[in-house]
Scaffold this active site. Structure first.
Site, PDB file in Angstrom:
ATOM      1  N   ASP A   7      11.522 -32.224  16.630  1.00  0.00           N
ATOM      2  CA  ASP A   7      12.343 -32.162  15.993  1.00  0.00           C
ATOM      3  C   ASP A   7      13.606 -31.215  14.627  1.00  0.00           C
ATOM      4  O   ASP A   7      12.390 -30.071  14.963  1.00  0.00           O
ATOM      5  CB  ASP A   7      12.532 -33.269  15.172  1.00  0.00           C
ATOM      6  CG  ASP A   7      14.375 -34.341  14.790  1.00  0.00           C
ATOM      7  OD1 ASP A   7      14.811 -33.999  15.330  1.00  0.00           O
ATOM      8  OD2 ASP A   7      14.490 -35.214  13.622  1.00  0.00           O
ATOM      9  N   HIS A  12      18.437 -25.926  22.042  1.00  0.00           N
ATOM     10  CA  HIS A  12      16.973 -26.857  22.890  1.00  0.00           C
ATOM     11  C   HIS A  12      16.223 -25.554  24.015  1.00  0.00           C
ATOM     12  O   HIS A  12      14.920 -25.389  23.517  1.00  0.00           O
ATOM     13  CB  HIS A  12      17.732 -27.818  24.036  1.00  0.00           C
ATOM     14  CG  HIS A  12      18.391 -28.872  23.123  1.00  0.00           C
ATOM     15  ND1 HIS A  12      17.570 -29.535  21.767  1.00  0.00           N
ATOM     16  CD2 HIS A  12      19.459 -30.079  23.436  1.00  0.00           C
ATOM     17  CE1 HIS A  12      18.264 -30.325  21.609  1.00  0.00           C
ATOM     18  NE2 HIS A  12      19.392 -30.352  22.505  1.00  0.00           N
ATOM     19  N   LEU A  49      -7.553 -29.732  28.389  1.00  0.00           N
ATOM     20  CA  LEU A  49      -6.250 -30.759  27.907  1.00  0.00           C
ATOM     21  C   LEU A  49      -5.204 -31.804  28.813  1.00  0.00           C
ATOM     22  O   LEU A  49      -5.136 -30.839  29.770  1.00  0.00           O
ATOM     23  CB  LEU A  49      -5.274 -29.720  26.544  1.00  0.00           C
ATOM     24  CG  LEU A  49      -4.577 -29.779  26.107  1.00  0.00           C
ATOM     25  CD1 LEU A  49      -5.226 -30.979  24.352  1.00  0.00           C
ATOM     26  CD2 LEU A  49      -2.853 -29.206  25.860  1.00  0.00           C
ATOM     27  N   ARG A  75      20.268 -28.965  14.855  1.00  0.00           N
ATOM     28  CA  ARG A  75      20.587 -27.720  13.656  1.00  0.00           C
ATOM     29  C   ARG A  75      19.671 -26.173  13.027  1.00  0.00           C
ATOM     30  O   ARG A  75      20.563 -26.172  12.114  1.00  0.00           O
ATOM     31  CB  ARG A  75      19.520 -29.445  12.577  1.00  0.00           C
ATOM     32  CG  ARG A  75      20.018 -30.152  11.522  1.00  0.00           C
ATOM     33  CD  ARG A  75      18.838 -31.386  10.751  1.00  0.00           C
ATOM     34  NE  ARG A  75      18.384 -31.983  11.877  1.00  0.00           N
ATOM     35  CZ  ARG A  75      17.312 -32.706  11.555  1.00  0.00           C
ATOM     36  NH1 ARG A  75      16.395 -33.269  10.120  1.00  0.00           N
ATOM     37  NH2 ARG A  75      16.419 -33.376  12.695  1.00  0.00           N
TER      38      ARG A  75
HETATM   39  C1  FPP Z   1      15.493 -33.033  19.153  1.00  0.00           C
HETATM   40  O1  FPP Z   1      16.440 -31.963  18.343  1.00  0.00           O
HETATM   41  C2  FPP Z   1      14.993 -32.462  20.485  1.00  0.00           C
HETATM   42  C3  FPP Z   1      15.026 -33.037  21.815  1.00  0.00           C
HETATM   43  C4  FPP Z   1      16.023 -34.284  21.058  1.00  0.00           C
HETATM   44  C5  FPP Z   1      14.614 -32.395  22.486  1.00  0.00           C
HETATM   45  C6  FPP Z   1      13.444 -32.062  22.518  1.00  0.00           C
HETATM   46  C7  FPP Z   1      13.288 -30.937  23.371  1.00  0.00           C
HETATM   47  C8  FPP Z   1      12.691 -29.628  23.218  1.00  0.00           C
HETATM   48  C9  FPP Z   1      12.130 -29.007  22.653  1.00  0.00           C
HETATM   49  C10 FPP Z   1      12.447 -28.319  24.614  1.00  0.00           C
HETATM   50  C11 FPP Z   1      12.552 -28.387  25.515  1.00  0.00           C
HETATM   51  C12 FPP Z   1      11.344 -29.149  25.802  1.00  0.00           C
HETATM   52  C13 FPP Z   1      10.618 -28.554  26.556  1.00  0.00           C
HETATM   53  C14 FPP Z   1       8.815 -29.926  26.979  1.00  0.00           C
HETATM   54  C15 FPP Z   1      10.918 -27.919  28.036  1.00  0.00           C
HETATM   55  P1  FPP Z   1      17.714 -32.809  18.206  1.00  0.00           P
HETATM   56  O2  FPP Z   1      18.571 -31.769  18.660  1.00  0.00           O
HETATM   57  O3  FPP Z   1      17.825 -33.949  18.002  1.00  0.00           O
HETATM   58  O4  FPP Z   1      17.591 -32.384  16.370  1.00  0.00           O
HETATM   59  P2  FPP Z   1      18.637 -31.988  15.086  1.00  0.00           P
HETATM   60  O5  FPP Z   1      17.912 -33.569  15.034  1.00  0.00           O
HETATM   61  O6  FPP Z   1      18.405 -31.061  14.514  1.00  0.00           O
HETATM   62  O7  FPP Z   1      19.733 -32.543  15.493  1.00  0.00           O
END
Ligand code: FPP
Length: 242
Positions: free
Chosen positions: A21, A38, A132, A25
């Site tokens: 997460d 992302h 893994l 932010r």
């Molecule tokens: C949460 O951050 C993250 C996600 C919804 C997506 C997770 C994706 C990645 C880490 C990148 C791609 C992953 C791979 C495996 C290639 P958020 O956007 O909810 O952050 P916020 O809470 O600060 O808004």
């Protein structure tokens, strides 16, 4: 003066689950758009997979996209889908070099064909790997998973393939997307929120939780080591008494 206990010889978790997460932010704090976060977040996955593989962990499960994430803007969803395809293509060699088996949990419904192709290819090509197991929870929601399991068990009972009295906790476990994987023993959540967000509700029953304020794009192997050290310091009772 009391000495800190020596936990170095305590066992590592077999299965680490992570809620990645804070991409949005982290980006917004830098005056950038969410997609920038992302992309930075995707870069962090490689060192974490490599470290978990080097440490000899059995499984790592990453929450990449929830069934609720479709409510984000089309632009953000499409950036994320492109990132999954790019990730699965660019990390192929890493999975081969480290004997990592790839797996996906979540619904296939609604995922773009190019994402499904990339997932299927990686799964097929790494299915004989014995190191893994790296699972992406993609289009995943735990309540949906449990609902599907209930339907599938009910169908078997209705058809006479299973007796009502034969249903045990193991029956539920065996009908989840995660069938065959050990339950996670450590859940890490980045960016400080204290909630499960519909992630592995059944499987995390006895997991230790570790929440850090560090946002996912800044989660390093050192941060992972801190979480593992915290896990080693926990006394696991599984509802009993030590
Ligand atoms: C949460 O951050 C993250 C996600 C919804 C997506 C997770 C994706 C990645 C880490 C990148 C791609 C992953 C791979 C495996 C290639 P958020 O956007 O909810 O952050 P916020 O809470 O600060 O808004």
């Amino acid at each position: 003066m009391s000495q800190a206990p020596d936990n170095t010889t305590k066992p590592l978790p077999k299965h680490v689950a992570i809620i990645m997460d804070g991409n949005g932010r982290w980006a917004q704090a830098r005056g950038k758009d969410r997609s920038y976060g992302h992309k930075a977040g995707a870069e962090v996955v490689r060192p974490i997979v490599t470290a978990c593989s080097d440490l000899g962990l059995e499984a790592l499960t990453l929450y990449a996209f929830s069934t609720e994430n479709w409510t984000r803007s089309n632009e953000e969803v499409s950036t994320l889908m492109d990132l999954y395809v790019m990730y699965l293509e660019s990390e192929r060699q890493l999975f081969f070099d480290n004997n990592v088996r790839f797996n996906q949990i979540g619904s296939r419904d609604g995922l773009p064909p190019e994402v499904l192709d990339a997932l299927d290819r990686m799964k097929e090509e790494t299915k004989h790997h014995t190191g893994l197991t790296m699972t992406l929870a993609l289009n995943y929601g735990s309540r949906h998973e449990l609902t599907l399991a209930a339907k599938s068990i009910a169908k078997k009972v209705k058809l006479g393939d299973m007796k009502l009295t034969d249903i045990t906790e193991q029956t539920i476990t065996d009908h989840l997307y995660t069938a065959g994987l050990p339950d996670p023993d450590l859940l890490i959540r980045t960016a400080g929120e204290m909630r499960l967000s519909n992630y592995l509700l059944w499987q995390l029953s006895y997991a230790e939780f570790y929440v850090t304020d560090v946002c996912w794009p800044e989660f390093t192997v050192e941060e992972l080591q801190k979480a593992l050290a915290a896990f080693k310091g926990r006394t696991r009772r599984f509802g009993g008494v030590v």
